[in-house]
Motif scaffolding. Structure first.
Motif, short mmCIF file in Angstrom:
data_model
loop_
_atom_site.label_atom_id
_atom_site.label_comp_id
_atom_site.label_asym_id
_atom_site.label_seq_id
_atom_site.Cartn_x
_atom_site.Cartn_y
_atom_site.Cartn_z
N GLN A 130 0.79 -1.12 0.12
CA GLN A 130 -0.04 0.20 -0.20
C GLN A 130 0.76 1.19 -0.23
O GLN A 130 1.89 1.31 0.59
CB GLN A 130 -0.90 0.07 1.48
N GLY A 131 0.49 2.29 -0.81
CA GLY A 131 1.03 3.55 -0.65
C GLY A 131 2.18 3.58 -1.73
O GLY A 131 2.56 2.66 -2.24
N GLY A 132 3.12 4.51 -1.56
CA GLY A 132 4.34 4.85 -2.41
C GLY A 132 3.86 5.75 -3.55
O GLY A 132 2.90 6.02 -3.82
N THR A 133 4.93 6.35 -4.13
CA THR A 133 4.96 7.10 -5.23
C THR A 133 5.24 6.62 -6.48
O THR A 133 4.48 6.97 -7.47
CB THR A 133 5.87 8.26 -4.83
N ILE A 134 6.50 5.84 -6.64
CA ILE A 134 6.77 5.46 -7.93
C ILE A 134 6.22 3.98 -8.36
O ILE A 134 6.06 2.95 -7.35
CB ILE A 134 8.27 5.04 -7.94
N THR A 135 5.36 3.97 -9.41
CA THR A 135 5.16 2.52 -9.95
C THR A 135 6.38 1.95 -10.96
O THR A 135 7.08 2.43 -11.25
CB THR A 135 3.84 2.82 -10.98
N PRO A 136 6.15 0.63 -11.02
CA PRO A 136 7.39 -0.25 -11.78
C PRO A 136 7.21 0.26 -13.37
O PRO A 136 7.80 -0.36 -14.04
CB PRO A 136 7.09 -1.48 -11.35
N PHE A 137 6.08 1.14 -13.63
CA PHE A 137 5.86 1.07 -15.10
C PHE A 137 6.28 2.49 -15.65
O PHE A 137 5.70 2.94 -16.73
CB PHE A 137 4.11 0.82 -15.28
N GLY A 138 6.82 3.38 -14.82
CA GLY A 138 7.38 4.51 -15.26
C GLY A 138 6.35 5.57 -14.88
O GLY A 138 6.99 7.13 -15.15
N PHE A 139 5.37 5.42 -14.36
CA PHE A 139 4.40 6.50 -13.94
C PHE A 139 4.52 6.80 -12.48
O PHE A 139 5.05 5.79 -11.65
CB PHE A 139 3.07 6.18 -14.32
N ARG A 140 4.01 7.84 -11.91
CA ARG A 140 4.22 8.28 -10.25
C ARG A 140 2.70 8.62 -10.02
O ARG A 140 1.73 8.99 -10.63
CB ARG A 140 5.07 9.44 -10.21
N SER A 141 2.39 8.21 -8.59
CA SER A 141 1.20 8.66 -8.24
C SER A 141 0.75 10.09 -8.29
O SER A 141 1.80 10.86 -8.02
CB SER A 141 1.11 8.04 -6.73
N GLY A 142 -0.33 10.37 -8.88
CA GLY A 142 -0.64 11.81 -9.32
C GLY A 142 -0.27 12.22 -10.50
O GLY A 142 -0.63 13.57 -10.73
#
Length: 201
Positions: A130-142
């Motif tokens: 749960q949570g975190g800013t960085i995805t493993p796909f090159g996108f960031r939350s927000g």
């Protein structure tokens, strides 16, 4: 909020607190003129503006902007009293034309702070991340992104992801942070990096 007088904490809406904060900040830039809100309806009617009083949750000018426009018009038009030898009454003095303008809704994304796992176990005794800013796909939350569903173009904000052996997707949310759906990262295009705001016009 500090510095804002209020009788009790009960019944004070965030909007009211925001209004008081705005008055205090705006007064630092220019003199403020207070208008009797009881006259707002007269000015709104004179300008041909409509107010939606039934549903305040609607994010439209009729709910959130037209009263402000009516009050601002008092700098250009006034409903004044007059007297002549034979009659007396009130009439409008001055001119004010309402033109189209962008109506922008600004909200904050409801992102979770970084937490490795949820506290409750899911099926199979697995703790989900749960949570975190960085995805493993090159996108960031927000991040503001675009994808499609059938022939529909969808735009929204990244709010989470799944990355397992069977499933890889990104959750996209609207500006009210209601989930639009989950989409394949390969079909998602970045429009703008996260500014920690959701802006819609």
């Amino acid at each position: 909020m500090g510095g804002i007088p209020r009788e009790t904490d009960a019944g004070i809406s965030p909007v009211t607190i925001g209004q008081e904060w705005f008055r205090a900040e705006a007064s630092k830039l220019a003199p403020l003129k207070e208008i009797d809100s009881l006259d707002t309806g007269k000015y709104r009617t004179q300008l041909g503006l409509v107010k939606d009083k039934k549903d305040k949750s609607k994010q439209v000018p009729e709910t959130h902007a037209n009263d402000a426009i009516a009050l601002a018009s008092t700098a250009f038009i006034q409903y004044k009293e007059f007297h002549t030898a034979k009659i007396h009454g009130h009439h409008w003095v001055g001119e004010c034309s309402v033109t189209k303008a962008p109506f922008i809704v600004v909200t904050r994304p409801k992102l979770f702070r970084r937490k490795l796992y949820q506290e409750n176990y899911s099926k199979g005794g697995i703790l989900k991340r749960q949570g975190g800013t960085i995805t493993p796909f090159g996108f960031r939350s927000g991040d503001y992104v675009q994808t499609s569903r059938k022939s529909e173009i969808i735009r929204g904000w990244v709010g989470g992801f799944t990355n397992s052996e069977k499933t890889k997707n990104i959750s996209i949310y609207d500006h009210n942070w209601s989930r639009i759906g989950q989409f394949n990262p390969k079909n998602i295009k970045l429009i703008k990096r996260s500014t920690k705001l959701c802006v819609v016009n």
